[in-house]
Design an enzyme around this catalytic site. Structure first.
Site, PDB file in Angstrom:
ATOM      1  N   GLU A 115       0.817  -1.218   0.000  1.00 40.26           N
ATOM      2  CA  GLU A 115       0.000   0.000   0.000  1.00 40.26           C
ATOM      3  C   GLU A 115       0.854   1.271   0.000  1.00 40.26           C
ATOM      4  O   GLU A 115       0.393   2.332   0.403  1.00 40.26           O
ATOM      5  CB  GLU A 115      -0.967   0.017   1.195  1.00 40.26           C
ATOM      6  CG  GLU A 115      -1.910  -1.171   1.285  1.00 40.26           C
ATOM      7  CD  GLU A 115      -2.947  -1.278   0.150  1.00 40.26           C
ATOM      8  OE1 GLU A 115      -2.974  -0.384  -0.726  1.00 40.26           O
ATOM      9  OE2 GLU A 115      -3.703  -2.261   0.150  1.00 40.26           O
ATOM     10  N   HIS A 139      -2.747   1.830   8.437  1.00 43.38           N
ATOM     11  CA  HIS A 139      -3.814   1.027   7.830  1.00 43.38           C
ATOM     12  C   HIS A 139      -4.003  -0.241   8.639  1.00 43.38           C
ATOM     13  O   HIS A 139      -3.033  -0.976   8.868  1.00 43.38           O
ATOM     14  CB  HIS A 139      -3.434   0.687   6.383  1.00 43.38           C
ATOM     15  CG  HIS A 139      -4.331  -0.333   5.747  1.00 43.38           C
ATOM     16  ND1 HIS A 139      -5.696  -0.172   5.646  1.00 43.38           N
ATOM     17  CD2 HIS A 139      -4.054  -1.533   5.175  1.00 43.38           C
ATOM     18  CE1 HIS A 139      -6.217  -1.223   5.039  1.00 43.38           C
ATOM     19  NE2 HIS A 139      -5.251  -2.074   4.752  1.00 43.38           N
ATOM     20  N   HIS A 141      -6.906  -3.633   9.698  1.00 49.13           N
ATOM     21  CA  HIS A 141      -8.113  -4.403   9.354  1.00 49.13           C
ATOM     22  C   HIS A 141      -8.992  -4.497  10.600  1.00 49.13           C
ATOM     23  O   HIS A 141      -9.037  -5.530  11.266  1.00 49.13           O
ATOM     24  CB  HIS A 141      -7.717  -5.778   8.827  1.00 49.13           C
ATOM     25  CG  HIS A 141      -6.979  -5.742   7.521  1.00 49.13           C
ATOM     26  ND1 HIS A 141      -6.444  -6.849   6.915  1.00 49.13           N
ATOM     27  CD2 HIS A 141      -6.715  -4.696   6.680  1.00 49.13           C
ATOM     28  CE1 HIS A 141      -5.871  -6.514   5.757  1.00 49.13           C
ATOM     29  NE2 HIS A 141      -6.017  -5.201   5.610  1.00 49.13           N
ATOM     30  N   GLU A 169     -17.093  10.857  23.383  1.00 49.86           N
ATOM     31  CA  GLU A 169     -15.777  11.394  23.032  1.00 49.86           C
ATOM     32  C   GLU A 169     -15.561  11.482  21.515  1.00 49.86           C
ATOM     33  O   GLU A 169     -14.692  12.225  21.054  1.00 49.86           O
ATOM     34  CB  GLU A 169     -14.665  10.524  23.640  1.00 49.86           C
ATOM     35  CG  GLU A 169     -14.607   9.139  23.032  1.00 49.86           C
ATOM     36  CD  GLU A 169     -13.403   8.314  23.506  1.00 49.86           C
ATOM     37  OE1 GLU A 169     -13.519   7.093  23.518  1.00 49.86           O
ATOM     38  OE2 GLU A 169     -12.360   8.896  23.841  1.00 49.86           O
ATOM     39  N   HIS A 210     -12.819  -3.921   3.926  1.00 50.64           N
ATOM     40  CA  HIS A 210     -11.362  -4.094   3.989  1.00 50.64           C
ATOM     41  C   HIS A 210     -10.753  -3.560   5.298  1.00 50.64           C
ATOM     42  O   HIS A 210     -10.078  -4.302   6.004  1.00 50.64           O
ATOM     43  CB  HIS A 210     -10.718  -3.414   2.769  1.00 50.64           C
ATOM     44  CG  HIS A 210      -9.247  -3.611   2.672  1.00 50.64           C
ATOM     45  ND1 HIS A 210      -8.592  -3.761   1.471  1.00 50.64           N
ATOM     46  CD2 HIS A 210      -8.269  -3.670   3.616  1.00 50.64           C
ATOM     47  CE1 HIS A 210      -7.295  -3.926   1.688  1.00 50.64           C
ATOM     48  NE2 HIS A 210      -7.081  -3.870   2.986  1.00 50.64           N
TER      49      HIS A 210
HETATM   50  O1  2HA Z   1      -1.683  -7.099   3.397  1.00 51.04           O
HETATM   51  O2  2HA Z   1      -3.408  -4.795   4.396  1.00 51.04           O
HETATM   52  O3  2HA Z   1      -4.211  -3.781   2.106  1.00 51.04           O
HETATM   53  C1  2HA Z   1      -1.482  -5.747   3.584  1.00 51.04           C
HETATM   54  C2  2HA Z   1      -2.743  -5.061   3.431  1.00 51.04           C
HETATM   55  C3  2HA Z   1      -3.181  -4.684   2.083  1.00 51.04           C
HETATM   56 ZN    ZN Z   2      -5.346  -4.047   4.024  1.00 47.47          ZN
END
Ligand code: 2HA
Ligand code: ZN
Length: 274
Positions: A115, A139, A141, A169, A210
């Site tokens: 990414e 980032h 998940h 909050e 995602h």
């Molecule tokens: O595997 O999260 O979006 C890495 C990630 C791709």
């Molecule tokens: Zn990801």
């Protein structure tokens, strides 16, 4: 100074491990990047062994010659604390902002996060919008936010309002709201462009089905932002699991009163009548 002794590297490792402990980084899921300060580069540059220049896959001219600490593609967050030199790398961008080279890390080979285009385009937007203050792009998940992308309309104003209502909050922690990117193929320039467009307005972008991207000034603020949004999503998932409708909630007028006392500006677009 040894790379892993530097305070910013330790902060990066701790944040990666905190994310793993939250359950947001199954297998090689998620990625983290930090725009390194000039004085921090100086502290550790004795460790640098520059590799080949490679294309980023997008263009970030405002980030020319900046250095970033980033997780590696295919690397597992759970291993960062055990072997940072294998899981993480430091990269340098060239004077055009179109190429990078690894200057440290990924000792057993590899490349920066898949990414990287999204990370760097977000860094460019947030650096400019914050007058240079934002340095962290994260980032993850996040389970409950992902679950919500199957049941709520994929609209910024719906996600923002529902997440604000779940914990007092929230409007104080993310007063600008959250943006939503519809499902797209991850890893490329197209999703990077869509995400960085939203980052002009928000510090958080949700990727449908995602995960999430968050931006902040330092590790504490950025982790705390991700954590707050995900916790709010968890409360919403619990609430929706008990019954489809709220018996009572925080009302638009309540948010307006909160905004006065906590000295935040809450855009009226999120305080619509339902
Ligand atoms: O595997 O999260 O979006 C890495 C990630 C791709
Ligand atoms: Zn990801």
């Amino acid at each position: 100074m040894k790379m892993t002794e530097a305070k910013f590297v330790q902060g990066f490792i701790r944040m990666a491990n905190d994310g793993w402990e939250q359950g947001w980084h199954e297998r090689n899921g998620g990625n983290l990047s930090y725009r390194v300060k000039a004085e921090e580069v100086d502290q550790v540059k004795e460790n640098f062994m520059p590799g080949e220049w490679k294309p980023i896959g997008t263009s970030v001219p405002k980030l020319a010659k900046e250095y970033f600490l980033v997780t590696g593609s295919g690397k597992y967050f759970r291993n960062v604390i055990l072997d940072p030199e294998d899981s993480v790398c430091m990269i340098e961008l060239d004077e055009t902002g179109e190429n990078y080279r690894i200057v440290w890390g990924l000792a057993n080979g590899g490349r920066p996060t898949s990414e990287l285009p999204s990370h760097l385009m977000n860094h460019e937007v947030k650096m400019l919008a914050s007058g240079g203050k934002h340095r962290v792009i994260y980032h993850a998940h996040t389970t409950n936010v992902i679950a919500l992308t199957f049941v709520l309309p994929l609209e910024d104003k719906v996600f923002t309002r529902e997440l604000w209502e779940m914990a007092t909050e929230c409007p104080v922690v993310f007063p600008d709201g959250v943006g939503v990117v519809p499902w797209m193929v991850p890893g490329g320039r197209e999703i990077a462009v869509a995400t960085s467009e939203l980052m002009k307005k928000y510090d958080v972008a949700i990727w449908a089905h995602h995960g999430m991207f968050a931006s902040g000034e330092d590790f504490d603020l950025t982790f705390g932002l991700m954590h707050t949004v995900e916790k709010s999503a968890e409360i919403l998932v619990k609430m929706l699991s008990m019954q489809p409708n709220k018996r009572q909630t925080i009302m638009p007028e309540d948010f307006r009163n909160l905004a006065v006392d906590f000295k935040v500006t809450l855009p009226e677009e999120f305080l619509y009548e339902k």
